[in-house]
Design a protein around this motif. Structure first.
Motif, short mmCIF file in Angstrom:
data_model
loop_
_atom_site.label_atom_id
_atom_site.label_comp_id
_atom_site.label_asym_id
_atom_site.label_seq_id
_atom_site.Cartn_x
_atom_site.Cartn_y
_atom_site.Cartn_z
N UNK A 1 33.51 32.26 36.34
CA UNK A 1 34.49 33.29 36.69
C UNK A 1 34.19 34.64 36.03
N UNK A 14 31.21 35.79 35.16
CA UNK A 14 30.08 36.42 35.86
C UNK A 14 30.54 37.05 37.16
N UNK A 15 31.47 36.37 37.84
CA UNK A 15 31.99 36.93 39.09
C UNK A 15 32.70 38.26 38.83
N UNK A 16 33.44 38.34 37.71
CA UNK A 16 34.13 39.59 37.36
C UNK A 16 33.11 40.71 37.15
N UNK A 17 32.05 40.40 36.41
CA UNK A 17 31.04 41.43 36.13
C UNK A 17 30.32 41.82 37.41
N UNK A 18 30.10 40.84 38.30
CA UNK A 18 29.42 41.12 39.57
C UNK A 18 30.27 42.07 40.42
N UNK A 30 29.75 45.38 39.17
CA UNK A 30 28.39 45.90 39.34
C UNK A 30 28.09 46.34 40.76
N UNK A 31 28.36 45.50 41.74
CA UNK A 31 28.05 45.81 43.13
C UNK A 31 28.91 44.93 44.02
#
Lengths: 326, 256
Positions: free
Chosen positions: A183, A185-189, A192-193
């Protein structure tokens, strides 16, 4: 390896220091100030996820803090609900309001999102004053009971301090774990883009709602603890100024980090109490700091954004590399 | 067997017909290339297929199920993953983390499990990282695993996006100009990677300008010009097709 060791050692030393504090001092005022630091840390953990990781701004977190405080204050004070139940209900209600609020805001980003949350914050401020039956209006709520579990009552400054800080540490550990797994990593993604995130199968709308509700819930939890720790709440506490201060902690701390905002939160919360915490400070320095507090904070903020846009976290990240180059 | 079928797809932007009544099939286990001059509507067609844009008319069937109107993340769950012509890397995350994000639909860790990070979650993470490294080796980008996405050269970004798309274990992989920005050696390596991906059972639809690569790897080619399909067939047929030659020569003359 060195930075990894520091990554476990520094928090561990911090936790030991925090837990040892009641054995080192009996200063009631100090415990009160540190309790505020711990409460802000709980809110900042949620804001770091929302703003620092997912890139979604909120100028309404003081309002969620207020929802938590009034809910817990009313339930324990007026309705005699057990403290633990009231605290959980308060956090869940704040999360629920965050959830509902985030649905119409899904299409908004950046400044527009900031304005929408600002509007929410102002509406809630009016509500806190006008809903006298529950909030006590401008007078606020008094005599809110101390935290208690059954017959065990936490009614000393050091006890309340420990309760708040243990909660804060648990919340921070959970947040730090979260950002290292799916979860997070999904937030950072998402930050990011967004197109890339969607192409990875991330339901970006759902994720936005989840993280907003989570951070609102944490603000509500902190508010509930605040109400029972202080025993008195009034609408002025839950102002836009507090929301801005919270966002400033995350900005100064640095995006994409939990540690940075923690450091910034501790520093910014302690700044107004500098006279009490640093005994030898000359009177002129103290009065200067207090008179110009907002200006100093503003200038520091501008300097950070100009010269260290990564905030505290950016500086921390850079330092090990400098060490390796030597 | 047909894995993906486009039926009469059209898309207008104002007065411009970007995609005009395009139909084709992509057969399971094959590599199909989509070529055409700049502005032929290739990227728009890609967006229509993957849910990033909605066709005005037409149908997209994936494994015999209509996917028109599905949001992009649902298309990924259905088994189609794509890359972008303008890469969509997560700049502040490492290359390995980028690929891990691609596993979003494969992993199940939710907010609660992620926050607790108990041993089972850690084991899942370890496996995921091992798989990400494997995928990076497959596309030849393993040397960049720990580099932040933003620091990686453009050519490598396209390779990382391929690994990221593969991380969802798609049945169909859609690549938008994967060879752009690669030198000859890297393009040869890419061709070998694509063949390995095909051999692993993944069907590929590729938009590409590098004709050498297209002719070498494709089983079938479809040619678009000004939004219309002007030819479809094996590489040998396409190379001799009069309409295709005209479309490309026409472009050369305009350029000169």
């Amino acid at each position: 390896m060195r930075s990894r060791l520091a990554g476990t050692l520094v928090p561990a030393v911090g936790v030991i220091l925090v837990l040892a504090m009641p054995f080192m001092t009996t200063d009631r005022y100090l415990f009160k100030v540190l309790t505020f630091v711990g409460l802000n840390l709980i809110v900042v953990a949620g804001l770091a996820l929302l703003f620092g990781y997912a890139g979604q701004i909120s100028l309404g977190h003081a309002a969620f803090f207020g929802i938590g405080a009034y809910t817990a204050g009313y339930l324990t004070g007026e309705a005699a609900v057990p403290w633990l139940v009231a605290t959980l209900v308060a956090a869940l209600l704040a999360a629920l309001v965050g959830f509902v609020l985030s649905l119409p805001m899904l299409r908004l980003k950046g400044h527009y999102l900031a304005m929408a949350t600002l509007g929410f914050s102002e509406i809630m401020t009016v509500l806190f004053i006008e809903a006298r039956g529950i909030t006590g209006g401008n007078d606020g709520l008094r005599g809110i009971p101390y935290p208690s579990l059954g017959s065990f009552k936490i009614d000393t400054p050091s006890g309340v301090y420990l309760l708040v800080w243990i909660t804060a540490i648990v919340v921070l550990v959970l947040a730090a774990n979260l950002v290292r797994t799916r979860p997070g990593r999904a937030l950072r993604a998402l930050h990011g883009a967004e197109l890339g995130a969607q192409a990875c199968g991330i339901d970006t709308g759902r994720l936005r709602v989840q993280v907003f509700a989570l951070s609102a819930g944490l603000a509500g939890l902190a508010g509930a603890l605040y109400a029972s720790a202080v025993g008195f709440i009034s609408p002025t506490t839950f102002s836009l100024e507090f929301s801005v201060l919270l966002v400033a902690m995350v900005v100064l701390g640095g995006t994409g980090s939990v540690t940075g905002p923690v450091v910034a939160c501790v520093l910014l919360t302690l700044l107004p109490y500098v006279d009490a915490l640093v005994p030898g400070l000359p009177r002129e320095v103290v009065s200067f700091l207090q008179d110009w507090e907002a200006d100093i904070a503003g200038i520091v903020m501008i300097l950070v954004l100009l010269f260290a846009p990564g905030g505290v976290a950016g500086l921390l990240r850079r330092s090990p590399r400098v060490g390796e180059a030597e | 067997m047909t894995l993906l079928a486009a039926r009469g797809l059209s898309k207008r932007f104002g007065g411009l017909v970007a995609v005009d009544d395009v139909s084709f099939d992509v057969y399971e286990g094959t590599i199909k290339a989509l070529i055409g001059p700049n502005g032929a509507g290739k990227s728009t067609l890609f967006n229509l297929l993957t849910g990033f844009d909605r066709p005005d008319v037409g149908e997209v069937l994936f494994a015999d199920t209509s996917i028109v109107g599905l949001q992009p993340h649902r298309v990924v769950r259905a088994g189609m993953a794509r890359t972008f012509q303008n890469t969509q890397m997560f700049g502040e995350m490492t290359v390995t983390e980028n690929v891990l994000v691609g596993m979003h639909t494969r992993l199940r860790t939710g907010f609660a499990a992620g926050a607790l990070r108990l041993p089972p979650t850690r084991a899942v993470e370890r496996d995921a990282i091992a798989r990400a490294n494997h995928l990076l080796r497959l596309v030849g980008a393993d040397a960049f695993g720990d580099a932040p996405g933003a620091d990686v050269p453009h050519g490598v970004r396209r390779l990382v996006e391929i690994a990221r798309a593969l991380a969802s274990a798609p049945k169909l992989l859609l690549l938008d100009e994967p060879a752009a920005g690669l030198n000859n050696t890297e393009t040869v390596a890419l061709a070998a990677s694509l063949r390995r991906i095909q051999a692993d059972g993944t069907t590929i639809l590729i938009v590409e300008h590098d004709m050498g690569l297209v002719m070498e790897i494709s089983d079938e080619i479809i040619v678009l010009d000004r939004g219309r399909k002007i030819a479809e067939g094996s590489p040998r047929l396409i190379q001799k097709d009069a309409a295709v030659i005209e479309a490309y020569l026409g472009e050369v003359i305009v350029d000169a």
